[in-house]
Motif scaffolding. Structure first.
Motif, PDB file in Angstrom:
ATOM      1  N   GLU A   9       0.833  -1.211   0.000  1.00 45.39           N
ATOM      2  CA  GLU A   9       0.000   0.000   0.000  1.00 45.39           C
ATOM      3  C   GLU A   9       0.867   1.259   0.000  1.00 45.39           C
ATOM      4  N   SER A  10       1.850   1.312   0.891  1.00 46.81           N
ATOM      5  CA  SER A  10       2.727   2.486   0.966  1.00 46.81           C
ATOM      6  C   SER A  10       3.896   2.399   0.003  1.00 46.81           C
ATOM      7  N   GLU A  11       4.130   1.183  -0.545  1.00 45.74           N
ATOM      8  CA  GLU A  11       5.265   0.910  -1.440  1.00 45.74           C
ATOM      9  C   GLU A  11       6.594   1.236  -0.753  1.00 45.74           C
ATOM     10  N   LYS A  12       6.667   0.911   0.531  1.00 47.75           N
ATOM     11  CA  LYS A  12       7.860   1.152   1.324  1.00 47.75           C
ATOM     12  C   LYS A  12       8.498  -0.167   1.755  1.00 47.75           C
ATOM     13  N   TRP A  13       9.837  -0.153   1.777  1.00 44.62           N
ATOM     14  CA  TRP A  13      10.623  -1.286   2.253  1.00 44.62           C
ATOM     15  C   TRP A  13      11.167  -0.970   3.649  1.00 44.62           C
ATOM     16  N   SER A  14      11.392  -2.014   4.419  1.00 46.01           N
ATOM     17  CA  SER A  14      12.042  -1.823   5.716  1.00 46.01           C
ATOM     18  C   SER A  14      12.830  -3.080   6.077  1.00 46.01           C
ATOM     19  N   LEU A  15      13.791  -2.901   6.967  1.00 49.04           N
ATOM     20  CA  LEU A  15      14.632  -4.000   7.437  1.00 49.04           C
ATOM     21  C   LEU A  15      14.596  -4.010   8.951  1.00 49.04           C
ATOM     22  N   GLU A  16      14.284  -5.167   9.523  1.00 50.20           N
ATOM     23  CA  GLU A  16      14.263  -5.329  10.980  1.00 50.20           C
ATOM     24  C   GLU A  16      15.057  -6.579  11.341  1.00 50.20           C
ATOM     25  N   TYR A  17      15.965  -6.450  12.291  1.00 55.19           N
ATOM     26  CA  TYR A  17      16.712  -7.619  12.730  1.00 55.19           C
ATOM     27  C   TYR A  17      17.316  -7.379  14.108  1.00 55.19           C
TER      28      TYR A  17
END
Length: 249
Positions: free
Chosen positions: A238-246
Protein backbone atom coordinates in the motif's frame (compact mmCIF):
# COMPACT_ATOMS: atom_id res chain seq x y z
CA UNK A 1 12.34 -24.92 -4.41
CA UNK A 2 15.92 -23.58 -4.22
CA UNK A 3 14.93 -20.66 -6.44
CA UNK A 4 12.92 -19.25 -3.54
CA UNK A 5 16.04 -18.68 -1.43
CA UNK A 6 18.66 -15.96 -1.75
CA UNK A 7 21.98 -16.67 -0.03
CA UNK A 8 24.79 -14.16 0.45
CA UNK A 9 28.16 -14.52 2.15
CA UNK A 10 30.54 -11.57 1.89
CA UNK A 11 34.23 -12.22 2.51
CA UNK A 12 35.78 -8.88 3.41
CA UNK A 13 39.34 -10.20 3.27
CA UNK A 14 39.14 -11.36 -0.35
CA UNK A 15 36.45 -8.83 -1.32
CA UNK A 16 34.28 -11.55 -2.81
CA UNK A 17 30.65 -12.53 -2.54
CA UNK A 18 29.47 -16.13 -2.55
CA UNK A 19 25.81 -16.24 -3.48
CA UNK A 20 22.88 -18.22 -4.76
CA UNK A 21 19.66 -16.87 -6.21
CA UNK A 22 21.12 -13.48 -7.08
CA UNK A 23 20.60 -12.11 -10.59
CA UNK A 24 24.17 -12.64 -11.62
CA UNK A 25 26.68 -10.74 -13.68
CA UNK A 26 25.90 -12.81 -16.76
CA UNK A 27 23.20 -10.36 -17.74
CA UNK A 28 23.27 -7.74 -20.44
CA UNK A 29 23.80 -4.21 -19.12
CA UNK A 30 23.91 -5.46 -15.52
CA UNK A 31 27.31 -3.90 -14.83
CA UNK A 32 28.24 -0.29 -14.19
CA UNK A 33 31.65 -0.97 -15.71
CA UNK A 34 31.23 -3.08 -18.83
CA UNK A 35 34.41 -5.10 -19.40
CA UNK A 36 36.44 -4.40 -22.50
CA UNK A 37 37.37 -8.08 -22.85
CA UNK A 38 36.90 -11.38 -21.02
CA UNK A 39 39.34 -14.18 -20.32
CA UNK A 40 37.31 -17.40 -20.08
CA UNK A 41 38.93 -19.62 -17.46
CA UNK A 42 36.53 -22.57 -17.26
CA UNK A 43 37.50 -25.90 -18.81
CA UNK A 44 35.78 -26.96 -22.01
CA UNK A 45 34.64 -23.51 -23.14
CA UNK A 46 34.55 -23.28 -26.93
CA UNK A 47 33.19 -19.76 -27.49
CA UNK A 48 35.37 -16.76 -28.30
CA UNK A 49 38.81 -17.04 -29.81
CA UNK A 50 41.80 -18.98 -28.56
CA UNK A 51 44.66 -16.96 -27.08
CA UNK A 52 47.92 -18.84 -27.59
CA UNK A 53 49.83 -16.87 -24.93
CA UNK A 54 47.54 -17.80 -22.03
CA UNK A 55 45.90 -20.93 -23.44
CA UNK A 56 42.44 -19.53 -22.63
CA UNK A 57 39.54 -18.47 -24.80
CA UNK A 58 38.91 -14.72 -24.96
CA UNK A 59 35.95 -12.50 -25.79
CA UNK A 60 37.15 -9.26 -27.42
CA UNK A 61 35.30 -5.93 -27.39
CA UNK A 62 32.43 -4.61 -25.28
CA UNK A 63 29.68 -5.51 -27.76
CA UNK A 64 30.85 -9.12 -27.91
CA UNK A 65 31.18 -9.15 -24.11
CA UNK A 66 27.58 -7.93 -23.73
CA UNK A 67 26.34 -10.59 -26.15
CA UNK A 68 28.24 -13.30 -24.27
CA UNK A 69 26.92 -12.21 -20.88
CA UNK A 70 23.40 -12.02 -22.23
CA UNK A 71 23.69 -15.60 -23.51
CA UNK A 72 24.30 -16.76 -19.95
CA UNK A 73 20.80 -15.60 -19.02
CA UNK A 74 19.06 -17.04 -22.07
CA UNK A 75 20.88 -20.36 -21.74
CA UNK A 76 22.30 -21.16 -18.27
CA UNK A 77 24.49 -23.88 -19.79
CA UNK A 78 26.52 -21.03 -21.29
CA UNK A 79 27.54 -19.83 -17.84
CA UNK A 80 31.30 -19.70 -17.58
CA UNK A 81 33.98 -18.48 -15.23
CA UNK A 82 35.83 -15.39 -16.40
CA UNK A 83 38.15 -12.52 -15.59
CA UNK A 84 37.82 -9.19 -17.35
CA UNK A 85 40.90 -7.44 -18.76
CA UNK A 86 41.64 -4.07 -20.34
CA UNK A 87 43.78 -4.87 -23.39
CA UNK A 88 45.26 -7.73 -25.38
CA UNK A 89 48.69 -6.07 -25.23
CA UNK A 90 48.74 -6.16 -21.43
CA UNK A 91 47.25 -9.66 -21.38
CA UNK A 92 50.24 -10.86 -23.38
CA UNK A 93 52.58 -9.46 -20.75
CA UNK A 94 51.36 -12.00 -18.18
CA UNK A 95 54.20 -14.22 -16.99
CA UNK A 96 53.93 -18.03 -16.77
CA UNK A 97 53.65 -17.66 -12.99
CA UNK A 98 50.76 -15.21 -13.31
CA UNK A 99 49.01 -17.50 -15.79
CA UNK A 100 49.42 -20.40 -13.37
CA UNK A 101 47.84 -18.27 -10.63
CA UNK A 102 44.82 -17.74 -12.88
CA UNK A 103 44.62 -21.49 -13.44
CA UNK A 104 44.65 -21.92 -9.68
CA UNK A 105 41.75 -19.48 -9.31
CA UNK A 106 39.77 -21.36 -11.94
CA UNK A 107 40.18 -24.72 -10.18
CA UNK A 108 40.42 -23.81 -6.49
CA UNK A 109 38.07 -20.78 -6.64
CA UNK A 110 40.55 -18.86 -4.52
CA UNK A 111 43.54 -16.62 -5.20
CA UNK A 112 47.19 -16.91 -4.17
CA UNK A 113 48.28 -13.27 -3.88
CA UNK A 114 45.56 -10.93 -5.10
CA UNK A 115 42.39 -11.32 -7.18
CA UNK A 116 43.13 -8.05 -8.98
CA UNK A 117 45.97 -7.88 -11.47
CA UNK A 118 47.81 -4.73 -12.47
CA UNK A 119 48.35 -6.05 -15.99
CA UNK A 120 44.73 -7.08 -16.46
CA UNK A 121 43.19 -4.06 -14.69
CA UNK A 122 40.29 -6.36 -13.88
CA UNK A 123 37.26 -5.29 -11.87
CA UNK A 124 35.80 -8.78 -11.49
CA UNK A 125 36.50 -12.46 -11.28
CA UNK A 126 33.30 -14.41 -11.94
CA UNK A 127 33.29 -18.07 -10.88
CA UNK A 128 30.41 -20.44 -11.57
CA UNK A 129 30.37 -23.14 -8.89
CA UNK A 130 28.45 -26.43 -8.50
CA UNK A 131 24.79 -26.39 -7.40
CA UNK A 132 24.17 -22.92 -8.87
CA UNK A 133 26.41 -21.08 -6.42
CA UNK A 134 28.33 -18.11 -7.79
CA UNK A 135 31.44 -16.49 -6.39
CA UNK A 136 32.44 -13.05 -7.62
CA UNK A 137 35.43 -10.94 -6.67
CA UNK A 138 34.51 -7.26 -6.89
CA UNK A 139 36.93 -4.37 -7.01
CA UNK A 140 33.93 -2.17 -6.15
CA UNK A 141 31.33 -3.69 -3.82
CA UNK A 142 28.58 -1.33 -5.00
CA UNK A 143 28.43 -3.49 -8.12
CA UNK A 144 27.15 -6.34 -5.97
CA UNK A 145 24.69 -4.05 -4.22
CA UNK A 146 23.17 -3.30 -7.63
CA UNK A 147 22.72 -7.04 -8.16
CA UNK A 148 21.15 -7.48 -4.73
CA UNK A 149 18.69 -4.62 -5.18
CA UNK A 150 17.57 -5.94 -8.56
CA UNK A 151 17.22 -9.48 -7.23
CA UNK A 152 15.14 -8.52 -4.19
CA UNK A 153 12.92 -6.22 -6.23
CA UNK A 154 12.32 -8.81 -8.96
CA UNK A 155 11.72 -11.62 -6.46
CA UNK A 156 9.16 -9.52 -4.57
CA UNK A 157 7.50 -8.51 -7.83
CA UNK A 158 7.10 -12.19 -8.72
CA UNK A 159 5.75 -13.00 -5.27
CA UNK A 160 3.24 -10.13 -5.18
CA UNK A 161 1.90 -11.15 -8.60
CA UNK A 162 2.10 -14.90 -8.07
CA UNK A 163 -1.66 -15.41 -7.69
CA UNK A 164 -2.69 -12.76 -10.20
CA UNK A 165 -5.52 -13.84 -12.44
CA UNK A 166 -5.07 -13.73 -16.20
CA UNK A 167 -7.25 -10.63 -16.69
CA UNK A 168 -5.77 -8.70 -13.77
CA UNK A 169 -3.14 -6.03 -14.23
CA UNK A 170 0.27 -6.72 -12.75
CA UNK A 171 1.06 -4.82 -9.57
CA UNK A 172 4.24 -2.78 -9.64
CA UNK A 173 6.81 -3.10 -6.87
CA UNK A 174 9.02 -0.21 -5.82
CA UNK A 175 12.76 -0.70 -6.17
CA UNK A 176 14.25 -2.10 -2.98
CA UNK A 177 15.63 0.65 -0.79
CA UNK A 178 16.15 1.27 2.90
CA UNK A 179 17.45 4.48 4.55
CA UNK A 180 20.91 3.04 5.22
CA UNK A 181 21.94 0.49 2.61
CA UNK A 182 25.30 0.03 4.35
CA UNK A 183 23.34 -1.62 7.16
CA UNK A 184 23.20 -4.70 4.94
CA UNK A 185 26.97 -5.21 4.85
CA UNK A 186 27.32 -6.64 8.40
CA UNK A 187 24.50 -9.07 7.60
CA UNK A 188 26.22 -10.22 4.43
CA UNK A 189 29.38 -10.86 6.44
CA UNK A 190 27.42 -13.30 8.61
CA UNK A 191 26.26 -15.35 5.64
CA UNK A 192 22.50 -14.96 5.42
CA UNK A 193 19.53 -16.54 3.66
CA UNK A 194 16.36 -14.74 2.65
CA UNK A 195 13.66 -17.40 2.42
CA UNK A 196 10.89 -16.29 0.06
CA UNK A 197 9.31 -19.73 0.37
CA UNK A 198 8.68 -18.95 4.06
CA UNK A 199 7.35 -15.47 3.43
CA UNK A 200 4.59 -14.12 5.68
CA UNK A 201 1.77 -12.13 4.08
CA UNK A 202 -0.82 -10.11 5.96
CA UNK A 203 -2.94 -7.19 4.74
CA UNK A 204 -0.68 -6.49 1.80
CA UNK A 205 2.48 -6.57 3.92
CA UNK A 206 5.12 -9.11 2.87
CA UNK A 207 7.79 -10.20 5.36
CA UNK A 208 10.75 -12.22 4.09
CA UNK A 209 12.46 -13.94 7.07
CA UNK A 210 16.24 -13.79 7.47
CA UNK A 211 18.34 -16.73 8.65
CA UNK A 212 22.02 -17.19 9.45
CA UNK A 213 23.73 -19.83 7.31
CA UNK A 214 27.35 -18.61 7.53
CA UNK A 215 29.45 -20.56 5.00
CA UNK A 216 27.56 -23.84 5.50
CA UNK A 217 26.29 -24.27 1.97
CA UNK A 218 24.35 -27.45 2.73
CA UNK A 219 21.92 -25.36 4.80
CA UNK A 220 20.92 -23.06 1.99
CA UNK A 221 18.32 -25.20 0.23
CA UNK A 222 16.62 -26.64 3.28
CA UNK A 223 13.48 -25.39 5.02
CA UNK A 224 14.54 -23.27 7.98
CA UNK A 225 13.04 -23.45 11.45
CA UNK A 226 10.98 -20.28 11.71
CA UNK A 227 12.15 -19.81 15.30
CA UNK A 228 15.72 -19.37 14.02
CA UNK A 229 14.86 -16.22 12.09
CA UNK A 230 16.77 -13.17 13.35
CA UNK A 231 14.78 -10.61 11.38
CA UNK A 232 13.04 -9.86 8.12
CA UNK A 233 12.87 -7.63 5.08
CA UNK A 234 9.40 -6.16 4.69
CA UNK A 235 7.52 -4.66 1.77
CA UNK A 236 4.22 -2.81 2.19
CA UNK A 237 2.25 -2.88 -1.06
CA UNK A 238 0.00 0.00 0.00
CA UNK A 239 2.73 2.49 0.97
CA UNK A 240 5.26 0.91 -1.44
CA UNK A 241 7.86 1.15 1.32
CA UNK A 242 10.62 -1.29 2.25
CA UNK A 243 12.04 -1.82 5.72
CA UNK A 244 14.63 -4.00 7.44
CA UNK A 245 14.26 -5.33 10.98
CA UNK A 246 16.71 -7.62 12.73
CA UNK A 247 18.32 -8.40 16.04
CA UNK A 248 21.38 -10.50 16.84
CA UNK A 249 21.73 -12.27 20.15
Amino acid sequence: MPGQVIYIYYDTVGNNVLSKGIINLNKKNALRRTPNNLLLIKDGVSVGTHDSHTGFQVIKGQENVKAFLDSGIKNPSNLSSWIDFSSIEMLHQLTPVEISEILYIAHAHNYLHSPFYYKLQNNYIFLSLPNNFIKVYYRYLEEFMDQFVESITQRMHNTVNEKKRFFQKEKTVATFSIPNMDELIPLFREGICLSFRQIKIENGVYQVPLFIAEDRLSMVDRLFDGNDSFGYIEYNTESEKWSLEYQFD
